[in-house]
Motif scaffolding. Sequence first.
Motif, PDB file in Angstrom:
ATOM      1  N   HIS A  16       0.827  -1.216   0.000  1.00  0.00           N
ATOM      2  CA  HIS A  16       0.000   0.000   0.000  1.00  0.00           C
ATOM      3  C   HIS A  16       0.862   1.267   0.000  1.00  0.00           C
ATOM      4  N   PRO A  17       1.861   1.396   0.889  1.00  0.00           N
ATOM      5  CA  PRO A  17       2.675   2.624   0.872  1.00  0.00           C
ATOM      6  C   PRO A  17       3.360   2.854  -0.471  1.00  0.00           C
ATOM      7  N   ALA A  60       8.794   8.387   8.100  1.00  0.00           N
ATOM      8  CA  ALA A  60       9.932   7.457   7.978  1.00  0.00           C
ATOM      9  C   ALA A  60       9.688   6.452   6.856  1.00  0.00           C
ATOM     10  N   THR A  61       8.451   6.006   6.710  1.00  0.00           N
ATOM     11  CA  THR A  61       8.103   5.079   5.630  1.00  0.00           C
ATOM     12  C   THR A  61       8.243   5.760   4.281  1.00  0.00           C
ATOM     13  N   VAL A  62       7.837   7.027   4.206  1.00  0.00           N
ATOM     14  CA  VAL A  62       7.980   7.780   2.952  1.00  0.00           C
ATOM     15  C   VAL A  62       9.454   7.820   2.548  1.00  0.00           C
ATOM     16  N   TYR A  63      10.333   8.179   3.482  1.00  0.00           N
ATOM     17  CA  TYR A  63      11.766   8.227   3.176  1.00  0.00           C
ATOM     18  C   TYR A  63      12.288   6.853   2.753  1.00  0.00           C
ATOM     19  N   ARG A  64      11.882   5.809   3.453  1.00  0.00           N
ATOM     20  CA  ARG A  64      12.341   4.455   3.145  1.00  0.00           C
ATOM     21  C   ARG A  64      11.893   4.043   1.736  1.00  0.00           C
ATOM     22  N   VAL A  65      10.630   4.306   1.400  1.00  0.00           N
ATOM     23  CA  VAL A  65      10.116   3.955   0.071  1.00  0.00           C
ATOM     24  C   VAL A  65      10.835   4.761  -1.016  1.00  0.00           C
ATOM     25  N   GLU A  77       8.516  15.461   2.529  1.00  0.00           N
ATOM     26  CA  GLU A  77       7.483  16.112   3.334  1.00  0.00           C
ATOM     27  C   GLU A  77       6.258  16.462   2.490  1.00  0.00           C
ATOM     28  N   ASP A  78       6.466  16.881   1.237  1.00  0.00           N
ATOM     29  CA  ASP A  78       5.336  17.146   0.329  1.00  0.00           C
ATOM     30  C   ASP A  78       4.498  15.879   0.161  1.00  0.00           C
ATOM     31  N   ILE A  79       5.169  14.766  -0.051  1.00  0.00           N
ATOM     32  CA  ILE A  79       4.479  13.484  -0.240  1.00  0.00           C
ATOM     33  C   ILE A  79       3.739  13.099   1.034  1.00  0.00           C
ATOM     34  N   TYR A  80       4.392  13.275   2.174  1.00  0.00           N
ATOM     35  CA  TYR A  80       3.781  12.946   3.465  1.00  0.00           C
ATOM     36  C   TYR A  80       2.526  13.790   3.698  1.00  0.00           C
ATOM     37  N   ARG A  81       2.599  15.093   3.412  1.00  0.00           N
ATOM     38  CA  ARG A  81       1.429  15.977   3.577  1.00  0.00           C
ATOM     39  C   ARG A  81       0.285  15.541   2.668  1.00  0.00           C
ATOM     40  N   GLU A  82       0.608  15.133   1.451  1.00  0.00           N
ATOM     41  CA  GLU A  82      -0.413  14.656   0.514  1.00  0.00           C
ATOM     42  C   GLU A  82      -1.077  13.383   1.061  1.00  0.00           C
ATOM     43  N   LEU A  83      -0.279  12.492   1.618  1.00  0.00           N
ATOM     44  CA  LEU A  83      -0.828  11.266   2.222  1.00  0.00           C
ATOM     45  C   LEU A  83      -1.747  11.616   3.389  1.00  0.00           C
ATOM     46  N   LEU A  84      -1.313  12.552   4.235  1.00  0.00           N
ATOM     47  CA  LEU A  84      -2.128  12.971   5.384  1.00  0.00           C
ATOM     48  C   LEU A  84      -3.457  13.566   4.930  1.00  0.00           C
ATOM     49  N   SER A  85      -3.409  14.350   3.851  1.00  0.00           N
ATOM     50  CA  SER A  85      -4.635  14.999   3.377  1.00  0.00           C
ATOM     51  C   SER A  85      -5.667  13.984   2.894  1.00  0.00           C
ATOM     52  N   HIS A  86      -5.224  12.779   2.590  1.00  0.00           N
ATOM     53  CA  HIS A  86      -6.141  11.707   2.172  1.00  0.00           C
ATOM     54  C   HIS A  86      -6.297  10.652   3.261  1.00  0.00           C
ATOM     55  N   GLN A  87      -5.966  11.022   4.488  1.00  0.00           N
ATOM     56  CA  GLN A  87      -6.086  10.144   5.654  1.00  0.00           C
ATOM     57  C   GLN A  87      -5.354   8.811   5.492  1.00  0.00           C
ATOM     58  N   GLY A 116       1.818   6.706  -6.885  1.00  0.00           N
ATOM     59  CA  GLY A 116       0.691   7.463  -7.440  1.00  0.00           C
ATOM     60  C   GLY A 116       0.852   8.958  -7.245  1.00  0.00           C
ATOM     61  N   ILE A 117       1.319   9.367  -6.078  1.00  0.00           N
ATOM     62  CA  ILE A 117       1.518  10.796  -5.804  1.00  0.00           C
ATOM     63  C   ILE A 117       2.595  11.357  -6.723  1.00  0.00           C
ATOM     64  N   LEU A 118       3.680  10.607  -6.914  1.00  0.00           N
ATOM     65  CA  LEU A 118       4.744  11.067  -7.819  1.00  0.00           C
ATOM     66  C   LEU A 118       4.240  11.157  -9.255  1.00  0.00           C
ATOM     67  N   GLU A 119       3.405  10.212  -9.666  1.00  0.00           N
ATOM     68  CA  GLU A 119       2.838  10.258 -11.022  1.00  0.00           C
ATOM     69  C   GLU A 119       1.931  11.462 -11.189  1.00  0.00           C
ATOM     70  N   ASP A 120       1.124  11.751 -10.173  1.00  0.00           N
ATOM     71  CA  ASP A 120       0.183  12.869 -10.239  1.00  0.00           C
ATOM     72  C   ASP A 120       0.862  14.231 -10.124  1.00  0.00           C
ATOM     73  N   ALA A 121       2.141  14.240  -9.739  1.00  0.00           N
ATOM     74  CA  ALA A 121       2.858  15.510  -9.557  1.00  0.00           C
ATOM     75  C   ALA A 121       3.078  16.223 -10.885  1.00  0.00           C
TER      76      ALA A 121
END
Length: 135
Positions: free
Chosen positions: A15-16, A51-56, A35-45, A22-27
């Motif tokens: 899932h992550p 840490a997972t974002v950095y690892r991925v 942090e941009d990616i993390y904020r986008e994930l948060l905005s969609h709950q 998907g977020i990178l494709e939609d960019a």
Amino acid sequence: MESQDLRKVGLKVTHPRVRILGILEDADGKHLTAEDIYRELLSHQDDIGLATVYRVLTQFEAAGLVLKHNFEGGQAVYELDRGKHHDHMVDIESGKVIEFTSEEIERLQKEIADKHGYVLEEHSLVLYVRPKKKR
């Protein structure tokens, strides 16, 4: 890119990974920080930690799916590796990253390498710019 692209590069479909891809494709060519990616994930709950974002992103970079840029004075930014070479300009006032291509610059770089007895294998060009002052 899709889930099968993750498998092609040897990554399990999770899932992550799917959400971050998907977020990178939609960019749409925009360069994103972790942090941009993390904020986008948060905005969609999405319950995916920073840490997972950095690892991925590190996994994606190692697999050749994304390019990581460390422009001077800013955070690392990521973009999908679409296989087409391009150079960058960074607005030093806003931090905005502009992609560009120039056949003339490419030709000159090869000529310079050749003149010094080398063959150009790879390069990265970043121009740091400021908006022109209006008169």
